[in-house]
Design a protein around this motif. Structure first.
Motif, PDB file in Angstrom:
ATOM      1  N   THR A 334       0.831  -1.204   0.000  1.00 25.49           N
ATOM      2  CA  THR A 334       0.000   0.000   0.000  1.00 25.49           C
ATOM      3  C   THR A 334       0.863   1.250   0.000  1.00 25.49           C
ATOM      4  O   THR A 334       0.609   2.207  -0.752  1.00 25.49           O
ATOM      5  CB  THR A 334      -0.939   0.000   1.220  1.00 25.49           C
ATOM      6  OG1 THR A 334      -1.809  -1.136   1.145  1.00 25.49           O
ATOM      7  CG2 THR A 334      -1.785   1.261   1.265  1.00 25.49           C
ATOM      8  N   LYS A 335       1.898   1.265   0.805  1.00 19.26           N
ATOM      9  CA  LYS A 335       2.817   2.415   0.829  1.00 19.26           C
ATOM     10  C   LYS A 335       3.479   2.599  -0.539  1.00 19.26           C
ATOM     11  O   LYS A 335       3.645   3.734  -1.005  1.00 19.26           O
ATOM     12  CB  LYS A 335       3.876   2.215   1.913  1.00 19.26           C
ATOM     13  CG  LYS A 335       3.330   2.199   3.327  1.00 19.26           C
ATOM     14  CD  LYS A 335       4.449   1.892   4.323  1.00 19.26           C
ATOM     15  CE  LYS A 335       3.897   1.647   5.708  1.00 19.26           C
ATOM     16  NZ  LYS A 335       4.972   1.264   6.672  1.00 19.26           N
ATOM     17  N   VAL A 355      -2.576   1.728   6.486  1.00 18.20           N
ATOM     18  CA  VAL A 355      -1.856   2.981   6.766  1.00 18.20           C
ATOM     19  C   VAL A 355      -2.189   3.539   8.143  1.00 18.20           C
ATOM     20  O   VAL A 355      -1.811   4.667   8.456  1.00 18.20           O
ATOM     21  CB  VAL A 355      -2.167   4.043   5.693  1.00 18.20           C
ATOM     22  CG1 VAL A 355      -1.724   3.566   4.324  1.00 18.20           C
ATOM     23  CG2 VAL A 355      -3.653   4.408   5.683  1.00 18.20           C
ATOM     24  N   SER A 356      -2.854   2.751   8.969  1.00 15.18           N
ATOM     25  CA  SER A 356      -3.307   3.269  10.264  1.00 15.18           C
ATOM     26  C   SER A 356      -2.166   3.674  11.188  1.00 15.18           C
ATOM     27  O   SER A 356      -2.347   4.509  12.078  1.00 15.18           O
ATOM     28  CB  SER A 356      -4.199   2.242  10.963  1.00 15.18           C
ATOM     29  OG  SER A 356      -3.490   1.038  11.209  1.00 15.18           O
ATOM     30  N   THR A 357      -0.990   3.096  10.974  1.00 16.36           N
ATOM     31  CA  THR A 357       0.158   3.449  11.816  1.00 16.36           C
ATOM     32  C   THR A 357       1.115   4.401  11.121  1.00 16.36           C
ATOM     33  O   THR A 357       2.168   4.728  11.666  1.00 16.36           O
ATOM     34  CB  THR A 357       0.925   2.174  12.227  1.00 16.36           C
ATOM     35  OG1 THR A 357       1.342   1.479  11.046  1.00 16.36           O
ATOM     36  CG2 THR A 357       0.057   1.268  13.081  1.00 16.36           C
ATOM     37  N   CYS A 358       0.754   4.835   9.915  1.00 14.25           N
ATOM     38  CA  CYS A 358       1.639   5.765   9.186  1.00 14.25           C
ATOM     39  C   CYS A 358       0.808   6.691   8.322  1.00 14.25           C
ATOM     40  O   CYS A 358       0.981   6.731   7.091  1.00 14.25           O
ATOM     41  CB  CYS A 358       2.652   4.995   8.337  1.00 14.25           C
ATOM     42  SG  CYS A 358       1.895   3.901   7.108  1.00 14.25           S
ATOM     43  N   ILE A 359      -0.093   7.451   8.933  1.00 13.20           N
ATOM     44  CA  ILE A 359      -0.983   8.296   8.144  1.00 13.20           C
ATOM     45  C   ILE A 359      -0.217   9.385   7.404  1.00 13.20           C
ATOM     46  O   ILE A 359      -0.741   9.975   6.461  1.00 13.20           O
ATOM     47  CB  ILE A 359      -2.094   8.916   9.016  1.00 13.20           C
ATOM     48  CG1 ILE A 359      -1.505   9.859  10.069  1.00 13.20           C
ATOM     49  CG2 ILE A 359      -2.938   7.840   9.675  1.00 13.20           C
ATOM     50  CD1 ILE A 359      -2.575  10.651  10.797  1.00 13.20           C
ATOM     51  N   GLU A 360       1.030   9.613   7.796  1.00 10.32           N
ATOM     52  CA  GLU A 360       1.820  10.612   7.086  1.00 10.32           C
ATOM     53  C   GLU A 360       2.128  10.202   5.646  1.00 10.32           C
ATOM     54  O   GLU A 360       2.496  11.039   4.812  1.00 10.32           O
ATOM     55  CB  GLU A 360       3.130  10.901   7.820  1.00 10.32           C
ATOM     56  CG  GLU A 360       4.114   9.743   7.891  1.00 10.32           C
ATOM     57  CD  GLU A 360       3.804   8.739   8.992  1.00 10.32           C
ATOM     58  OE1 GLU A 360       4.564   7.770   9.122  1.00 10.32           O
ATOM     59  OE2 GLU A 360       2.809   8.942   9.719  1.00 10.32           O
ATOM     60  N   LEU A 398      -9.578  14.252  11.223  1.00 11.04           N
ATOM     61  CA  LEU A 398      -8.947  13.343  10.273  1.00 11.04           C
ATOM     62  C   LEU A 398      -8.632  14.058   8.955  1.00 11.04           C
ATOM     63  O   LEU A 398      -7.575  13.832   8.354  1.00 11.04           O
ATOM     64  CB  LEU A 398      -9.862  12.147  10.031  1.00 11.04           C
ATOM     65  CG  LEU A 398      -9.267  10.935   9.314  1.00 11.04           C
ATOM     66  CD1 LEU A 398      -7.978  10.469   9.982  1.00 11.04           C
ATOM     67  CD2 LEU A 398     -10.285   9.797   9.279  1.00 11.04           C
ATOM     68  N   ALA A 399      -9.521  14.934   8.525  1.00 14.35           N
ATOM     69  CA  ALA A 399      -9.267  15.704   7.306  1.00 14.35           C
ATOM     70  C   ALA A 399      -8.060  16.612   7.479  1.00 14.35           C
ATOM     71  O   ALA A 399      -7.217  16.738   6.575  1.00 14.35           O
ATOM     72  CB  ALA A 399     -10.500  16.524   6.929  1.00 14.35           C
ATOM     73  N   GLU A 400      -7.953  17.238   8.628  1.00 13.54           N
ATOM     74  CA  GLU A 400      -6.840  18.153   8.871  1.00 13.54           C
ATOM     75  C   GLU A 400      -5.514  17.415   8.996  1.00 13.54           C
ATOM     76  O   GLU A 400      -4.481  17.890   8.521  1.00 13.54           O
ATOM     77  CB  GLU A 400      -7.114  18.970  10.133  1.00 13.54           C
ATOM     78  CG  GLU A 400      -8.263  19.971   9.967  1.00 13.54           C
ATOM     79  CD  GLU A 400      -8.606  20.679  11.262  1.00 13.54           C
ATOM     80  OE1 GLU A 400      -8.027  20.316  12.317  1.00 13.54           O
ATOM     81  OE2 GLU A 400      -9.454  21.593  11.233  1.00 13.54           O
ATOM     82  N   SER A 401      -5.535  16.243   9.611  1.00 11.80           N
ATOM     83  CA  SER A 401      -4.279  15.523   9.846  1.00 11.80           C
ATOM     84  C   SER A 401      -3.772  14.803   8.602  1.00 11.80           C
ATOM     85  O   SER A 401      -2.578  14.529   8.488  1.00 11.80           O
ATOM     86  CB  SER A 401      -4.451  14.515  10.990  1.00 11.80           C
ATOM     87  OG  SER A 401      -5.424  13.531  10.661  1.00 11.80           O
ATOM     88  N   GLY A 403      -4.990  15.697   5.181  1.00 10.41           N
ATOM     89  CA  GLY A 403      -5.150  16.457   3.956  1.00 10.41           C
ATOM     90  C   GLY A 403      -6.037  15.759   2.948  1.00 10.41           C
ATOM     91  O   GLY A 403      -5.993  16.062   1.752  1.00 10.41           O
ATOM     92  N   ALA A 404      -6.861  14.829   3.409  1.00 14.18           N
ATOM     93  CA  ALA A 404      -7.725  14.037   2.529  1.00 14.18           C
ATOM     94  C   ALA A 404      -9.182  14.449   2.683  1.00 14.18           C
ATOM     95  O   ALA A 404      -9.572  15.091   3.664  1.00 14.18           O
ATOM     96  CB  ALA A 404      -7.575  12.552   2.857  1.00 14.18           C
ATOM     97  N   VAL A 405      -9.995  14.068   1.699  1.00 16.32           N
ATOM     98  CA  VAL A 405     -11.445  14.147   1.833  1.00 16.32           C
ATOM     99  C   VAL A 405     -11.878  12.935   2.646  1.00 16.32           C
ATOM    100  O   VAL A 405     -11.475  11.801   2.351  1.00 16.32           O
ATOM    101  CB  VAL A 405     -12.134  14.146   0.455  1.00 16.32           C
ATOM    102  CG1 VAL A 405     -13.652  14.047   0.616  1.00 16.32           C
ATOM    103  CG2 VAL A 405     -11.760  15.399  -0.325  1.00 16.32           C
ATOM    104  N   ILE A 406     -12.691  13.163   3.657  1.00 13.64           N
ATOM    105  CA  ILE A 406     -13.098  12.093   4.564  1.00 13.64           C
ATOM    106  C   ILE A 406     -14.563  11.747   4.338  1.00 13.64           C
ATOM    107  O   ILE A 406     -15.420  12.631   4.300  1.00 13.64           O
ATOM    108  CB  ILE A 406     -12.893  12.502   6.038  1.00 13.64           C
ATOM    109  CG1 ILE A 406     -11.460  12.976   6.277  1.00 13.64           C
ATOM    110  CG2 ILE A 406     -13.258  11.346   6.966  1.00 13.64           C
ATOM    111  CD1 ILE A 406     -10.393  11.960   5.933  1.00 13.64           C
TER     112      ILE A 406
END
Length: 494
Positions: A334-335, A355-360, A398-401, A403-406
């Motif tokens: 996935t990464k 990606v739950s442990t690497c949302i960056e 979650l959107a702010e952290s 940068g995605a559409v949630i």
């Protein structure tokens, strides 16, 4: 339709007051609307009890009591917390008493005999716990029509939470704008039917709100990408779906079929051979890309890099996750996909878990995340109950952290890009089945691949998905419905 927080409602009222429609006038309009609502919904009734608080909600009750008295009703007011605090409510109370309307502070038998009970004890700013006295008064009595004034007492207009003892209304008459908490459970359950009453707020007041008001998706017209007579498949988008496994091949099939049915021109499905066999039978229009899998039937990582790197070329959207499974290799794969892709990405199900442990590593500005509450909690490193306590705040965070559409799924699905927010209250319990989310993910990716903006694609997909669910439920028992019935229903609403 606009959805506002209690704080935004205060902004709207202040704007309206400055525009020349005073707070007293707004209260008069609210109270008259309440009286008219009671008369129209309780045509055979002639007795009403108003539970009046000390704020402006109580003032609305006094105004409504005045108008019902003029119409010949037997009206009484119970004010358990004493006289109104605001000047306009005090004036409304004095007029009601001058009409000869009994106003008492001690609970008595009125609530047992009145045919209509209107709850105006607490307003939209309520939070915390109901006083025991209020909870006793708000308990439903058999045979009574229960109407909530602006919001059921005990409900939180910002979050949608509801305290024990919240007033169980048959109908909520809300003023000026629907409060966004009313779209979320458990409060939505206590509201019953929701009707908005006009109290004179000008349209331009909503444009001045900061932050902007949310909107209700249910009434929105979906603007699909146009299909010109000379369009060809390559102009309708080409999406890549990386999903499924030997153990969960159905998720891949549901996502792939709903994507094709939602209008994408081309779809390549990368999956385990067993899943692709099902794809070839169910959705022969898809192109198939066999993936190397481990002994358990889940994707390998490095062994698939070359074929996926090539498959990403020229794609207009990438869907990752549905039934993919979560292993060390699928996390790494996935990464890899997120790093190598340049197109819009839709992460669903196991793609989110990967990606739950690497949302960056989630690409900012070109990603749609479609979590259910538990998946959102993992991404936010909190408990699911915390997400459900304030779904709006969780989606915003979650959107702010990321940068995605949630797309925060569940009853009252919330879509936000951090600045714009929309809520869908369509749908039904028959959609609460494994696979419904895969259908939604395929639809979302399909619309993104066709060139819709990510926020617009998410809103359109959520609305279509819910409408399809309601269409299916109109002819099938809820317990019988399957997610594939949603895809079949699309033919009636597209």
């Amino acid at each position: 339709m606009k959805l506002v927080t209690p704080e935004q409602m205060q902004q709207l009222e202040a704007y309206t007051d400055r525009a020349g429609i005073s707070y007293a006038t707004m209260m008069e309009l609210a109270g008259k609307a309440l009286a008219d609502c009671i008369r129209s919904r309780a045509r055979q009734s002639t007795t009403a009890l108003f539970l009046a608080g000390t704020g402006n909600n109580g003032g609305d009750c006094y105004v409504a009591a005045h108008y019902l008295k003029l119409a010949g009703w037997d009206v009484q007011v119970l004010a358990p917390f004493g006289a109104p605090r605001t000047e306009i409510s005090q004036a409304a109370a004095r007029r009601a008493q001058a009409d000869g309307i009994p106003v008492r502070s001690e609970p008595d038998a009125f609530s047992d005999t009145a045919q209509v009970v209107a709850d105006g004890l607490f307003g939209t700013g309520f939070h915390g716990a109901l006083p025991q006295t209020a909870a006793m008064l708000l308990a439903p009595k058999e045979g009574q029509l229960r109407i909530a004034v602006d919001i059921p007492s005990g409900g939180n207009g910002r979050t949608g939470s509801a305290d024990v003892g919240t007033f169980p209304a048959h109908l909520t008459l809300t003023f000026g704008a629907v409060k966004r908490g009313m779209t979320q459970y458990p409060l939505r359950h206590f509201c019953g039917e929701i009707i908005r009453a006009d109290i004179g707020i000008p349209t331009q007041a909503f444009s001045a709100l900061q932050p902007p008001a949310a909107r209700l998706m249910d009434e929105e017209t979906i603007a699909f990408p146009s299909l010109s007579p000379h369009v060809h498949k390559n102009r309708r988008g080409h999406m890549l779906t990386v999903a499924g496994s030997v153990q969960m091949r159905g998720a891949c099939v549901l996502a792939a079929e709903s994507a094709m049915r939602s209008g994408v021109g081309l779809e390549t499905v990368a999956s385990a051979e067993a899943a692709l066999q099902a794809i070839a039978v169910r959705v022969p229009e898809c192109m198939c890309l066999p993936m190397q899998t481990d002994a358990e039937g889940f994707f390998c990582d490095a062994e698939n890099h070359a074929r996926l790197r090539e498959a990403l070329r020229g794609k207009d959207a990438l869907l990752i996750g549905c039934g993919m499974g979560v292993t060390a290799q699928t996390r790494n794969l996935t990464k890899f996909l997120l790093f190598k892709s340049t197109c819009p990405v839709i992460l669903d199900g196991d793609g989110l878990n990967a990606v739950s442990t690497c949302i960056e590593c989630i690409p900012r500005g070109r990603t749609i995340l479609t979590p259910h509450p538990a998946e959102a909690a993992r991404l936010l490193n909190m408990e699911t109950a915390q997400v459900q306590t304030d779904r709006f705040a969780a989606a915003q965070q979650l959107a702010e952290s990321t940068g995605a559409v949630i797309v925060l799924k569940g009853a009252g699905t919330i879509v936000t890009d951090g600045s714009r927010t929309a809520v869908c209250t369509l749908g039904n319990a028959g959609m609460a089945r494994a696979g419904s989310g895969d259908v939604l993910a395929g639809m979302t990716a399909s619309l993104a691949a066709q060139g819709m903006g990510l926020y617009e694609a998410a809103c359109a997909a959520v609305t279509l998905h819910a409408r399809a669910g309601d269409t299916a439920a109109s002819r099938l028992p809820l317990r019988y419905m399957l997610p594939q019935d949603l895809t079949k229903a699309l033919q009636e609403i597209l």
